[in-house]
Design a protein around this motif. Sequence first.
Motif, PDB file in Angstrom:
ATOM      1  N   PRO A 103      -4.467 -43.225  68.298  1.00  0.00           N
ATOM      2  CA  PRO A 103      -5.145 -42.273  67.431  1.00  0.00           C
ATOM      3  C   PRO A 103      -5.422 -41.032  68.166  1.00  0.00           C
ATOM      4  CG  PRO A 103      -6.266 -44.515  67.303  1.00  0.00           C
ATOM      5  CD  PRO A 103      -5.245 -44.476  68.554  1.00  0.00           C
ATOM      6  N   HIS A 104      -5.315 -40.835  69.284  1.00  0.00           N
ATOM      7  CA  HIS A 104      -5.762 -39.711  70.014  1.00  0.00           C
ATOM      8  C   HIS A 104      -4.309 -38.759  70.211  1.00  0.00           C
ATOM      9  CE1 HIS A 104      -9.625 -41.185  70.721  1.00  0.00           C
ATOM     10  NE2 HIS A 104      -9.147 -42.219  71.139  1.00  0.00           N
ATOM     11  N   ARG A 105      -3.257 -39.088  69.683  1.00  0.00           N
ATOM     12  CA  ARG A 105      -2.230 -38.181  70.223  1.00  0.00           C
ATOM     13  C   ARG A 105      -2.393 -36.735  69.096  1.00  0.00           C
ATOM     14  NH1 ARG A 105       2.717 -41.995  67.988  1.00  0.00           N
ATOM     15  NH2 ARG A 105       4.030 -40.947  69.438  1.00  0.00           N
ATOM     16  N   PRO A 106      -2.003 -35.803  69.610  1.00  0.00           N
ATOM     17  CA  PRO A 106      -2.105 -34.416  68.932  1.00  0.00           C
ATOM     18  C   PRO A 106      -1.982 -34.268  67.569  1.00  0.00           C
ATOM     19  CG  PRO A 106      -1.070 -34.041  70.985  1.00  0.00           C
ATOM     20  CD  PRO A 106      -1.069 -35.878  70.794  1.00  0.00           C
ATOM     21  N   VAL A 158      -1.619 -36.787  65.233  1.00  0.00           N
ATOM     22  CA  VAL A 158      -2.354 -37.624  64.440  1.00  0.00           C
ATOM     23  C   VAL A 158      -3.638 -37.110  64.406  1.00  0.00           C
ATOM     24  CG1 VAL A 158      -3.162 -40.181  64.165  1.00  0.00           C
ATOM     25  CG2 VAL A 158      -0.746 -39.538  65.088  1.00  0.00           C
ATOM     26  N   SER A 159      -4.386 -36.720  65.328  1.00  0.00           N
ATOM     27  CA  SER A 159      -5.804 -36.373  65.252  1.00  0.00           C
ATOM     28  C   SER A 159      -5.623 -34.912  64.416  1.00  0.00           C
ATOM     29  CB  SER A 159      -6.181 -35.883  66.741  1.00  0.00           C
ATOM     30  OG  SER A 159      -5.501 -34.919  67.314  1.00  0.00           O
ATOM     31  N   TRP A 162      -5.926 -35.387  60.604  1.00  0.00           N
ATOM     32  CA  TRP A 162      -7.279 -36.017  60.281  1.00  0.00           C
ATOM     33  C   TRP A 162      -8.220 -34.521  59.741  1.00  0.00           C
ATOM     34  CZ3 TRP A 162      -8.876 -40.488  58.493  1.00  0.00           C
ATOM     35  CH2 TRP A 162      -8.146 -41.625  59.128  1.00  0.00           C
ATOM     36  N   SER A 190     -10.368 -34.500  56.300  1.00  0.00           N
ATOM     37  CA  SER A 190     -11.676 -34.557  56.433  1.00  0.00           C
ATOM     38  C   SER A 190     -12.478 -33.471  55.648  1.00  0.00           C
ATOM     39  CB  SER A 190     -12.406 -34.558  57.811  1.00  0.00           C
ATOM     40  OG  SER A 190     -11.789 -35.956  58.471  1.00  0.00           O
TER      41      SER A 190
END
Length: 114
Positions: free
Chosen positions: A62-65, A67-68, A71, A75
């Motif tokens: 979830p912390h890959r550039p 993928v993040s 979000w 959001s």
Amino acid sequence: MSEDAHDVLGVTPEAGCLVVGAAVLVPAAVLMAVDVARGLGGHRLLVRWGAPGRGPEGDMLPHRPRVSLAWLPMSFTRCAAGLFGCAAVPATARADRRRTAWRPGRRGPGSSPG
């Protein structure tokens, strides 16, 4: 010594206040200790749950550039929709003028007289 030191009627209210105070404070202290112990148990569970997993490669997904970064617009869109729903929609609402009869026997404007 004075005679007030051996007065039973003078000691009775003090003893009554002591009993009432103990009856209130002792259960409160016990319940607070139980609540603190329960909170500590929950805190330990949350710390164990929040600890990193055994496989760091699974935690890094979830912390890959990219993928993040995906979000962020999702959001923002949800936040903007919520703000619109909470502020703009009620601001544009209009009262229904036909429903003005609040009391039985009283008629609102535009109703027929009979």
